[in-house]
Scaffold this motif. Structure first.
Motif, PDB file in Angstrom:
ATOM      1  N   TYR A 146       5.787 -14.396   8.587  1.00 50.98           N
ATOM      2  CA  TYR A 146       5.070 -13.203   9.039  1.00 50.98           C
ATOM      3  C   TYR A 146       5.393 -12.076   8.064  1.00 50.98           C
ATOM      4  CZ  TYR A 146       2.878 -10.212  12.614  1.00 50.98           C
ATOM      5  OH  TYR A 146       2.035  -9.367  13.313  1.00 50.98           O
ATOM      6  N   LEU A 147       4.377 -11.611   7.339  1.00 47.13           N
ATOM      7  CA  LEU A 147       4.561 -10.631   6.271  1.00 47.13           C
ATOM      8  C   LEU A 147       3.697  -9.400   6.529  1.00 47.13           C
ATOM      9  CD1 LEU A 147       4.099 -13.169   3.333  1.00 47.13           C
ATOM     10  CD2 LEU A 147       6.277 -12.490   4.370  1.00 47.13           C
ATOM     11  N   GLU A 148       4.060  -8.301   5.886  1.00 42.93           N
ATOM     12  CA  GLU A 148       3.202  -7.125   5.911  1.00 42.93           C
ATOM     13  C   GLU A 148       3.090  -6.533   4.513  1.00 42.93           C
ATOM     14  OE1 GLU A 148       4.373  -3.669   8.097  1.00 42.93           O
ATOM     15  OE2 GLU A 148       6.400  -3.624   7.275  1.00 42.93           O
ATOM     16  N   VAL A 149       1.944  -5.920   4.238  1.00 35.93           N
ATOM     17  CA  VAL A 149       1.744  -5.176   2.998  1.00 35.93           C
ATOM     18  C   VAL A 149       1.748  -3.696   3.364  1.00 35.93           C
ATOM     19  CG1 VAL A 149       0.203  -4.741   1.057  1.00 35.93           C
ATOM     20  CG2 VAL A 149       0.388  -7.046   2.000  1.00 35.93           C
ATOM     21  N   TYR A 150       2.788  -3.007   2.925  1.00 36.11           N
ATOM     22  CA  TYR A 150       2.982  -1.600   3.273  1.00 36.11           C
ATOM     23  C   TYR A 150       3.147  -0.802   1.982  1.00 36.11           C
ATOM     24  CZ  TYR A 150       5.274   2.610   5.109  1.00 36.11           C
ATOM     25  OH  TYR A 150       5.602   3.905   5.410  1.00 36.11           O
ATOM     26  N   ASN A 151       2.266   0.143   1.787  1.00 36.56           N
ATOM     27  CA  ASN A 151       2.301   0.978   0.578  1.00 36.56           C
ATOM     28  C   ASN A 151       2.373   0.144  -0.700  1.00 36.56           C
ATOM     29  OD1 ASN A 151       2.066   3.386   1.948  1.00 36.56           O
ATOM     30  ND2 ASN A 151       4.265   3.812   1.971  1.00 36.56           N
ATOM     31  N   GLY A 152       1.587  -0.929  -0.724  1.00 35.12           N
ATOM     32  CA  GLY A 152       1.480  -1.733  -1.939  1.00 35.12           C
ATOM     33  C   GLY A 152       2.596  -2.716  -2.175  1.00 35.12           C
ATOM     34  N   ARG A 153       3.503  -2.884  -1.215  1.00 36.19           N
ATOM     35  CA  ARG A 153       4.604  -3.840  -1.357  1.00 36.19           C
ATOM     36  C   ARG A 153       4.601  -4.827  -0.194  1.00 36.19           C
ATOM     37  NH1 ARG A 153       8.518  -2.600  -5.119  1.00 36.19           N
ATOM     38  NH2 ARG A 153       8.334  -0.563  -6.129  1.00 36.19           N
ATOM     39  N   VAL A 154       5.182  -6.007  -0.443  1.00 34.61           N
ATOM     40  CA  VAL A 154       5.233  -7.060   0.571  1.00 34.61           C
ATOM     41  C   VAL A 154       6.609  -7.063   1.219  1.00 34.61           C
ATOM     42  CG1 VAL A 154       4.960  -9.521   1.038  1.00 34.61           C
ATOM     43  CG2 VAL A 154       3.609  -8.436  -0.764  1.00 34.61           C
ATOM     44  N   TYR A 155       6.636  -7.060   2.545  1.00 37.73           N
ATOM     45  CA  TYR A 155       7.902  -7.092   3.288  1.00 37.73           C
ATOM     46  C   TYR A 155       7.869  -8.235   4.303  1.00 37.73           C
ATOM     47  CZ  TYR A 155       8.388  -2.426   1.308  1.00 37.73           C
ATOM     48  OH  TYR A 155       8.472  -1.376   0.443  1.00 37.73           O
ATOM     49  N   ASP A 156       9.040  -8.782   4.562  1.00 39.63           N
ATOM     50  CA  ASP A 156       9.176  -9.896   5.508  1.00 39.63           C
ATOM     51  C   ASP A 156       9.495  -9.336   6.884  1.00 39.63           C
ATOM     52  OD1 ASP A 156       9.708 -12.228   6.872  1.00 39.63           O
ATOM     53  OD2 ASP A 156      10.785 -13.150   5.209  1.00 39.63           O
ATOM     54  N   LEU A 157       8.610  -9.588   7.843  1.00 41.66           N
ATOM     55  CA  LEU A 157       8.812  -9.082   9.202  1.00 41.66           C
ATOM     56  C   LEU A 157       9.765  -9.951  10.016  1.00 41.66           C
ATOM     57  CD1 LEU A 157       5.131  -8.073  10.068  1.00 41.66           C
ATOM     58  CD2 LEU A 157       7.024  -6.548   9.495  1.00 41.66           C
ATOM     59  N   LEU A 158      10.187 -11.085   9.459  1.00 40.27           N
ATOM     60  CA  LEU A 158      11.083 -11.988  10.187  1.00 40.27           C
ATOM     61  C   LEU A 158      12.492 -12.002   9.623  1.00 40.27           C
ATOM     62  CD1 LEU A 158       8.721 -15.052  10.749  1.00 40.27           C
ATOM     63  CD2 LEU A 158       9.061 -13.045  12.189  1.00 40.27           C
ATOM     64  N   ARG A 159      12.765 -11.120   8.672  1.00 41.52           N
ATOM     65  CA  ARG A 159      14.116 -11.076   8.093  1.00 41.52           C
ATOM     66  C   ARG A 159      15.071 -10.516   9.134  1.00 41.52           C
ATOM     67  NH1 ARG A 159      15.967 -11.508   2.940  1.00 41.52           N
ATOM     68  NH2 ARG A 159      13.845 -11.530   2.123  1.00 41.52           N
ATOM     69  N   LYS A 160      16.017 -11.336   9.592  1.00 42.38           N
ATOM     70  CA  LYS A 160      16.850 -10.982  10.737  1.00 42.38           C
ATOM     71  C   LYS A 160      17.763  -9.795  10.481  1.00 42.38           C
ATOM     72  CE  LYS A 160      17.007 -15.430  13.116  1.00 42.38           C
ATOM     73  NZ  LYS A 160      17.882 -16.494  13.649  1.00 42.38           N
TER      74      LYS A 160
END
Length: 808
Positions: free
Chosen positions: A47-61
């Motif tokens: 589960y990922l998100e693109v926020y302000n042009g960058r990719v972040y992992d929404l499942l990183r504990k």
């Protein structure tokens, strides 16, 4: 994508696309694995998100909502052209509820904020990646050989375009809005290029389009775009923009269709698709439609077994509140079934709880239950009891109680018993003609259903069990007592009421409960999932919710936990009995031949020889024990790969091979570790290394992954001597060891091929140096480089690996 207000909902008709997809996926897996035991599935999600042009992992504990934005991920393309996110967390899921819980955890980290347009506006694009791997057993049912297929489903929640003049975005909100609109513009350009069949597609112009490259490919994917528009005039500009997006996407033409050989035609029109039989066989809860002549299809929840009309049918009528339906009776029915059934006998009662017209899942006029209750109830009874035209008991709540009273006044023969809770009672003097035994339950704190009227009802219905309670003091009185009071009523007035001695309902421990047939005017609507699930405005009661989650998990887990093709085969530990142990010891005591060199072991050397603890091979002291000194990782006997567990105290008893006063010996350890980055992308992180316990001997180590090209080696001048590379497969890597310059030794090149093993692969090499003091004679010309070809080692004695550093 999720549900109302961006939140997950278990209410069937309010579910968003993602939970619906999840339910469908696991229902399909259940259906396919049930029909073919040779097929197994595994499901993993990111589960990922693109926020302000960058990719972040929404499942990183380790990241919470505040610091999640500190760790952006990079996007890589593999050699098959698939787009993957490096180090993205992949979580295996076994049922739809696990997947939905993962979504909820991820959404807590997703970027949202309040604007003038939306109190909880998404400030990022979200991408849920579902990997579905199917493994099909190739041969017999006992074989672990299989064919594997991997599919990927991307579910993308795009943030909507934002009119900054209306949202009043400032500061961080302004920057987020600009990035959202820019991403959507770049996506539009990609769609334009695809629809025009352009030779250049600008995927790399934004992080979002780069991430969606696999999803938008006209040769590798099937893509569906769902557009949401507003009907308000003020939103006309955004609506037109969205429709233009859709029109552009519609013009994209596929150039090829992915292979369809694995597709199965699953009949989703079957009402039992995604539903299951009640796991509690004696309860047999399910849903049906009752086809009445005058009122159309009436939805009903059924429970219990009824093989003929002699069995006692209980008909339950709900009230007229906006959220009322047959679901309000689930808890009462469950308690009655628990009280009247056991592992050896079924309940003598059969329960039918209906959704009145206009309520729950029944269409029609809501006034029916108010204005024409007797005619409506009579038609229901005629459908479920077409021979006797009566039921054992009528139960009503609130306006449903008034309907039951009125029906019995007009048609007194339709029921033998009557029970009401929180009843509405109009003109109770009319009830004097009701002779049926009645259970009357009134809440003294309920002003909408005044107890004063209840006391009049008690006066006019002679055969009654009357109860008053205060909900302010006993809020769960009905839940804890209604079923007990009802059974007391039946036992007192029905001389034939016996819940344990109906011979036709007796069970044995091994018997399966036969399923009764339905009448012609009744059709199946669903199973236990339909029975426990809420629709429209039905409240999902806590007990039903817990049972629904438990049953869903149980059935869906069965479909993916039969996964021996996904689990490494582990040999069961062998337990040796006393007799076998005695025979083994006798055989070992009689052995006088070395298992490695096949030489005879003298009686004087036998006590010094080494018996390996796990594989029980015997190594002679004269020449073979010393091989363990070099490589103490696995048994040196050919075709025996048993890992060794020889204590260091025992190793110290043996000398190195080739021991001599004329040679200096150094042990070099080399090898690599391997770590899978993502099982879906088949990418691995390899760490190649060289180690030496003797200090101040190595000056530097160069790692050459392309030996055919000059100056391609990467030099590491201090410990740890390591090279890390992310690759799709094994690769060549030569180790070039440069010794301390004071030693004047030639360089040592170890030709090596990095091993794809999930643990560390390590070997030792004995370096033999002729003893010319501490250095080689300066008068002699040393070789520039000595090469040790690891692939050419002596495989008959794989642990005797050595190289001689000599001078020319």
């Amino acid at each position: 994508m999720l549900g109302p207000d961006g939140k997950l909902s278990l209410t069937a008709d309010l579910m968003g696309i993602i939970p619906r997809t999840s339910r469908y996926l696991f229902a399909a897996i259940h259906k396919l694995t049930s029909s073919s035991p040779s097929i197994q599935y595994q499901v993993r999600v990111s589960y990922l998100e693109v926020y302000n042009g960058r990719v972040y992992d929404l499942l990183r504990k380790n990241d919470n909502k505040s610091n999640n934005k500190l760790y952006s991920l990079s996007i890589r393309e593999d050699n098959q052209g698939n787009i993957n996110v490096t180090d993205a967390v992949e979580i295996p899921v076994h049922n739809s509820l696990e997947l939905e819980n993962i979504l909820m955890q991820g959404n807590q980290r997703r970027a949202t904020a309040s604007t003038y347009m939306n109190s909880s506006s998404s400030r990022s694009h979200a991408l849920l990646i579902i990997w579905i791997e199917r493994r099909e057993r190739s041969t017999s049912s006992l074989s672990r050989e299989y064919t594997s297929y991997l599919g990927r489903l991307n579910l993308i929640d795009l943030a909507g375009s934002e009119d900054i003049s209306r949202s009043k975005a400032e500061g961080d909100r302004f920057r987020e809005a600009v990035n959202i609109n820019t991403d959507l513009l770049q996506l539009r350009r990609v769609l334009d290029a695809l629809s025009a069949s352009s030779s250049y597609i600008p995927y790399r112009d934004s992080t979002l389009t780069r991430l969606l490259q696999s999803s938008l490919s006209t040769t590798q994917s099937i893509t569906v775009l769902i557009s949401h528009i507003s009907s308000l005039n003020i939103d006309l500009s955004e609506t037109l923009s969205t429709l233009k997006y859709s029109q552009t996407a519609k013009c994209v033409q596929r150039t090829s269709i992915p292979a369809q050989k694995l597709c199965k035609n699953i009949d989703t029109s079957d009402v039992m698709f995604g539903d299951y039989n009640d796991p509690v066989q004696c309860f047999y809860r399910r849903t049906v439609y009752i086809h009445t002549p005058s009122y159309g299809k009436i939805f009903a929840r059924l429970a219990g077994h009824r093989y003929d009309e002699q069995q006692k049918c209980v008909l339950l009528i709900h009230g007229s509140g906006p959220a009322n339906s047959s679901m309000c009776w689930n808890d009462l029915v469950r308690r009655l079934l628990l009280a009247t059934s056991s592992s050896s006998s079924l309940s003598p009662y059969y329960f039918v709880a209906i959704d009145c017209p206009g309520y729950g899942r029944s269409d029609g006029d809501k006034q029916t239950i108010r204005s024409y209750p007797s005619a409506f109830i009579q038609e229901i009874i005629d459908c479920i009891s077409p021979t006797t035209h009566k039921v054992y008991c009528l139960i009503g709540s609130s306006q449903g109680a008034a309907a039951v009273f009125n029906a019995l006044v007009e048609k007194p023969a339709i029921s033998s018993f009557l029970a009401v809770q929180h009843p509405v009672s109009h003109d109770p003097q009319r009830f004097v003609c009701i002779k049926q035994p009645a259970l009357l339950m009134y809440d003294t704190d309920d002003d909408g259903h005044p107890v004063s009227v209840g006391r009049l009802v008690k006066k006019y219905i002679p055969n009654n069990h009357y109860y008053e309670f205060a909900s302010s003091k006993q809020p769960k009185w009905v839940a804890h007592n209604a079923h007990l009071k009802l059974l007391q009523l039946f036992n007192e007035y029905d001389a034939n009421n016996n819940t344990t001695n109906a011979s036709s309902l007796q069970l044995t421990a091994s018997s399966e409960v036969p399923l009764p047939s339905l009448h012609a005017c009744v059709s199946v609507a669903g199973g236990i999932i339909s029975y426990l699930s809420s629709y429209n405005r039905e409240p999902l009661y806590e007990n039903s919710k817990k049972e629904l989650e438990s049953i869903l998990s149980s059935y869906e887990n069965q479909s993916v936990q039969n996964d021996d093709l996904f689990v490494e085969k582990i040999k069961p530990e062998r337990i040796e009995d006393d007799e076998s142990k005695a025979q083994r010891l006798a055989t070992e005591l009689a052995q006088t031949q070395c298992d490695l060199c096949n030489q005879h072991i003298s009686s004087s050397d036998m006590s010094k020889s080494l018996r390996l603890p796990d594989c029980r091979h015997l190594l002679c002291y004269s020449c073979c024990c010393e091989t363990i000194k070099i490589n103490s990782y696995k048994c040196p006997v050919v075709d025996c790969a048993t890992k060794l567990n020889v204590p260091s105290s025992q190793l110290s008893l043996y000398s190195l091979p080739f021991s001599s006063d004329n040679e200096k010996h150094i042990i070099i350890q080399f090898g690599n570790s391997c770590r899978s980055l993502s099982s879906s992308s088949q990418r691995y992180e390899y760490t190649a290394y060289v180690k030496c316990k003797t200090k101040n001997v190595i000056d530097s180590v160069s790692f050459d992954i392309n030996p055919t090209y000059p100056k391609s080696a990467i030099r590491v001048s201090e410990a740890p001597y390591e090279l890390v590379r992310i690759m799709n497969s094994e690769f060549t890597c030569d180790f070039i060891i440069q010794w301390n310059k004071a030693l004047n030794w030639p360089k040592l090149r170890i030709t090596y091929y990095v091993q794809n093993k999930q643990d560390s692969f390590t070997r030792n090499l004995l370096v033999r140096v002729p003893n010319q003091g501490n250095t080689m004679a300066k008068s002699h010309k040393t070789l520039e480089e000595v090469v040790y070809n690891w692939t050419d080692r002596d495989r008959t004695k794989p642990n005797v690996n050595y190289v001689l550093l000599s001078y020319d």
